[in-house]
Design a protein around this motif. Structure first.
Motif, short mmCIF file in Angstrom:
data_model
loop_
_atom_site.label_atom_id
_atom_site.label_comp_id
_atom_site.label_asym_id
_atom_site.label_seq_id
_atom_site.Cartn_x
_atom_site.Cartn_y
_atom_site.Cartn_z
N UNK A 173 39.52 38.47 40.83
CA UNK A 173 40.02 39.66 40.12
C UNK A 173 38.83 40.60 39.87
N UNK A 174 38.96 41.85 40.27
CA UNK A 174 37.86 42.80 40.10
C UNK A 174 38.35 44.21 39.69
N UNK A 200 45.16 36.57 51.73
CA UNK A 200 46.57 36.63 52.09
C UNK A 200 47.31 37.68 51.29
N UNK A 201 46.78 38.06 50.15
CA UNK A 201 47.40 39.12 49.36
C UNK A 201 46.35 39.80 48.51
N UNK A 202 46.57 41.11 48.33
CA UNK A 202 45.72 41.91 47.42
C UNK A 202 46.68 42.76 46.60
N UNK A 218 42.11 44.64 40.82
CA UNK A 218 42.72 44.06 42.01
C UNK A 218 42.69 42.52 41.89
N UNK A 219 43.64 41.95 42.52
CA UNK A 219 43.68 40.48 42.58
C UNK A 219 43.82 40.07 44.03
N UNK A 220 42.76 39.48 44.56
CA UNK A 220 42.76 39.04 45.96
C UNK A 220 42.86 37.50 46.00
N UNK A 221 43.76 37.03 46.83
CA UNK A 221 44.00 35.57 46.95
C UNK A 221 43.85 35.15 48.40
#
Length: 634
Positions: free
Chosen positions: A549-550, A583-585, A630-633
Motif C-alpha cells: 500500500x503506497x 495481479x491487481x492495483x 494504491x494497493x498492489x497485490x
C-alpha cells in the motif's frame, strides 16, 4: 502138609475125631499161610462215598478177598455198605467241638457163617455147615484238633480197609474224607524170606542175598541218585533233542550252548534277542510282545526321549523330595515355592539373606567374616556408611576410576579425566583460577558436514516462537526461529506458531517467513532477498504473496479561458521488487477537489511499479486534484 490121624479097621469114629481130622487139615492150610507170612487185602474192598447220594455210609467194591494174620480167608461177592454214623458197639461217631475232627477205622474181620441146622442124637440143634465168612467193623478214635487228632489203632486179627474222617455237623462222607494210606494191602511173603542171586549184578550190592536186602540196596541207590548224594548222571550222558536255537545233542552241550547264546552280545544275535517277553500294558508307553532286546531298545528310546526333554518332563509336584533344614515340603514344587518364599522374605526375624551362607572374604581395611549373607551386608553397609560419611580425604581423584561408557575420554581415572577435560577447553575458555572463569575466549568449530550444520541451538526463553538455531551450509548462515533442519526439510517446533528466519550470504541477505502451520516444509511462504552483487541491488526481491500500500496523487490546472480536457499521470515505484507483476492495483482517494471525476487508472505495471493516469474535463482557469493510496497485490 498137615498133621494126620490114622483111622483103623472097625474103629467107631466119634464126632470129635472127625472134627479133629478137619481141624488138623484146616490148621495145616493156615500154618502154610502163616509160615509164608501171607496176609492182607488181596483185591476189592476199595472204599468210596455212598452212591448215588453221599451220606454217612461208605461203599466197598466187590468181590473182596483177604487173609488175616492167622491165614483165615475172607471173601464177599457183592458190594458192601458200611454205616459210619456209629461204631461197632453202637456209639455215635459225631464230632462235638468246632475246630476238632475224629478218625474212624473200617476193619475187615474173619467170621464163621453158620447154616443148615440139624438135630443131633441128644436132640440138640446143631449147624451142619460152618462156612468161612467175614464182618465189617467200625472203630473210632478220640476227637482232637484238626491235623493232630489220632487214628484208631491197628488190630491183630483184623485188616484195616481205610480211615474215615468225621467233622462237626457233617452229613456226608466225601472222597476227601477217605484215607487209604494205612490200608493193609496183601503181602505175599516177607522179602527177607526170598533169596536172590547177585553174582552177575554190577551195580547193586545188597548186604544179604534176599529180596528185601536187594530192594533196600536199590532204594539206597535211587535215594542217592534222586537226592544227588551219589550216582548222579553226567550231563553228557543225558540225551537232548535239538530245539529252537539250541542244536546240541546232550544236556551238557545244550546247557553250554544255551549259556553262550544267552551271554553273547553279538550284534544281531545277542542273548537278549533270544529271550521272549509278552506285551506289557502301560501309559503313556506300552511294550508289544517280542524279545527282551526289542523291549530294551524301546525302553531305552522312551528313557532317552524323557531325559532329553527340554521342557515338560515332569510336574515338579510329581518328584518326591526329603525335608531338609528349614525346608519342610515333600516334593520339588513345594520345596521350590518354600525356598522362593523364604528367600524373598524381608522380615527382621527371618529375612531371606539370613538363609544364604557366605565364606570369609579377606580385605582391608574392611573384611567379611564367614556367616550369612545378611551379616555380610551389615558389615558392608557399615563400612560404606563410614566411608561416605568421611568428611574429607576419602579418595584421591586418581583412585576413582572412570567407566567412560560413551568412550569420550582417554583417561581411566577422575584425576586424569579432569586434566583431559581442562586441556580440551582451556584454549577457548578462561580457567577456573583466572578472571572471567568459564567464559569463552572464542567459539571455534571444525567442519561438521551435512546439508546444514547446526552451529547453535538456544531455547533460552523456553518458548518455541523464539527457539533460535544457527545453521551453516556451503553458501549461507541461517538464523531460524521455531524451525529446525532434519537434513531434508524444515521442521516446525510449535504447530500453531509462524516461523521466521534470516539467511546471510556473501552475495545476498534474505529474510524468510512461513505461515502455513505445516509440521514440515521446504519452501518459505514469503522471502525478502536483498541481492548485494546483482546489478539490481537497491531493494529487496520478494517471493510469496505480496501486498503493498503506497501513496499516489495528481493535480491538474486549466490555464485556458475555455473548458478543456486535460490528461494527467505519473509513475509509482514499489518499495521492493515484487515476485511477479501485480495481479491487481486498486486506488483509494484520501482527498479530491471538486470537479474531479472518476478514478485514476494504472497501466504498464511490472515487478518494480506501474504507471497511473486520469483524464479530467476542466472549466477555464480551474484546478482539480486527487490524492490517495494504491494497493498492489501479487
Amino acid at each position: 502138609m498137615a498133621d494126620r490121624v490114622d483111622f483103623y479097621f472097625r474103629q467107631r469114629v466119634t464126632e470129635a475125631e472127625l472134627d479133629l481130622a478137619f481141624a488138623l487139615l484146616e490148621k495145616a492150610d493156615r500154618d502154610l499161610a502163616a509160615d509164608l507170612n501171607i496176609y492182607g487185602i488181596v483185591s476189592g474192598a476199595v472204599p468210596a462215598p455212598h452212591s448215588p447220594v453221599p451220606d454217612l455210609t461208605v461203599d466197598l467194591t466187590a468181590p473182596g478177598r483177604a487173609y488175616d494174620n492167622l491165614g483165615q480167608r475172607m471173601f464177599f461177592g457183592t458190594g458192601q455198605t458200611v454205616d459210619c454214623a456209629v461204631d461197632l458197639v453202637g456209639i455215635p461217631t459225631d464230632v462235638a467241638t468246632v475246630g476238632n475232627e475224629r478218625w474212624l477205622g473200617i476193619f475187615l474181620r474173619f467170621k464163621r457163617q453158620l447154616s443148615d441146622p440139624r438135630t443131633d442124637g441128644n436132640s440138640q440143634q446143631v449147624f451142619f455147615r460152618r462156612d468161612e465168612s467175614f464182618e465189617l467193623v467200625v472203630r473210632q478214635a478220640p476227637e482232637g484238633a484238626i491235623g493232630v487228632a489220632p487214628k484208631p489203632a491197628l488190630q491183630a486179627d483184623e485188616l484195616l480197609l481205610c480211615d474215615v474222617r468225621r467233622r462237626p455237623g457233617q452229613t456226608q462222607i466225601l472222597v476227601a474224607d477217605l484215607d487209604t494210606s494205612r490200608r493193609q494191602a496183601f503181602i505175599f511173603a516177607q522179602g527177607t524170606s526170598v533169596a536172590v542171586t547177585t553174582g552177575t549184578w554190577s551195580i547193586l550190592q545188597p548186604l544179604a542175598a534176599t529180596v528185601q536186602a536187594a530192594f533196600d540196596e536199590a532204594d539206597a541207590e535211587l535215594r542217592d541218585h534222586f537226592t544227588a548224594v551219589a550216582r548222579r548222571h553226567a550231563a553228557t550222558a543225558i540225551d537232548y533233542a535239538p530245539h529252537g536255537f539250541v542244536g546240541a545233542g546232550n544236556v551238557q552241550a545244550a546247557v553250554d550252548e544255551l549259556i553262550d547264546d544267552l551271554a553273547t552280545g553279538a550284534v544281531g544275535s545277542s542273548g537278549a534277542s533270544r529271550v521272549g517277553v509278552d506285551a506289557a500294558a502301560g501309559a503313556p508307553n506300552a511294550l508289544p510282545a517280542g524279545s527282551v532286546k526289542s523291549q530294551l531298545a524301546q525302553l531305552l528310546g522312551f528313557l532317552n526321549t524323557h531325559v532329553s526333554a527340554p521342557t515338560g518332563a515332569h510336574n515338579a509336584a510329581a518328584i518326591a523330595a526329603t525335608p531338609h533344614n528349614n525346608v519342610a515340603g515333600t516334593n520339588v514344587q513345594a520345596q521350590l515355592q518354600e525356598i522362593v518364599t523364604d528367600l524373598v522374605a524381608t522380615g527382621a526375624a527371618s529375612p531371606g539373606a539370613g538363609l544364604v551362607g557366605v565364606d570369609a572374604i579377606a580385605g582391608a581395611p574392611t573384611a567379611i567374616a564367614a556367616g550369612t549373607l545378611r551379616a555380610a551386608l551389615v558389615t558392608l553397609l557399615g563400612g560404606l556408611n563410614g566411608h561416605v560419611n568421611q568428611a574429607s580425604g576419602a579418595h584421591a581423584a586418581s583412585a576413582v576410576s572412570v567407566a567412560d561408557s560413551g568412550n569420550n575420554l582417554n583417561a581411566a581415572n577422575v584425576e586424569a579425566a579432569l586434566a583431559e577435560i581442562l586441556d580440551a577447553v582451556e584454549g577457548d575458555h578462561f580457567r577456573g583460577n583466572e578472571a572471567n572463569a568459564g567464559q569463552h575466549r572464542a567459539i571455534r568449530q571444525p567442519p561438521l558436514g551435512g546439508t546444514k550444520a547446526l552451529i547453535l541451538d538456544s531455547n533460552a526463553s523456553g518458548a518455541a516462537a523464539t527457539h533460535l538455531r544457527i545453521y551453516a551450509d556451503g553458501s549461507s548462515v541461517w538464523f531460524t526461529l521455531n524451525a529446525s533442519w532434519d537434513g531434508a526439510q524444515w521442521v516446525r517446533d510449535s504447530g500453531g506458531t509462524f516461523c521466521g528466519a534470516f539467511r546471510f550470504a556473501r552475495n545476498e541477505i534474505e529474510f524468510l517467513h512461513e505461515d502455513s502451520f505445516a509440521a514440515t516444509f521446504t519452501t518459505w511462504t514469503r522471502t525478502w532477498r536483498l541481492p548485494m552483487s546483482s546489478t539490481v541491488n537497491s531493494a529487496f526481491e520478494l517471493t510469496g504473496t505480496v501486498r503493498e500500500v503506497g501513496r499516489v496523487g495528481m493535480e491538474w490546472s486549466n490555464a485556458d479561458s475555455a473548458t478543456r480536457t486535460l490528461a494527467g499521470g505519473g509513475s509509482v515505484t514499489f518499495r521492493n521488487r515484487f515476485p511477479a507483476t501485480p495481479s491487481s492495483i486498486t486506488f483509494s482517494a484520501l482527498n479530491t477537489s471538486s470537479g474531479f471525476s472518476g478514478s485514476p487508472s494504472s497501466y504498464f505495471a511490472d515487478r518494480d511499479g506501474f504507471g497511473v493516469f486520469s483524464y479530467q474535463t476542466m472549466a477555464s482557469l480551474s484546478t482539480v486534484w486527487w490524492f490517495g493510496t494504491y494497493t498492489a497485490i501479487a
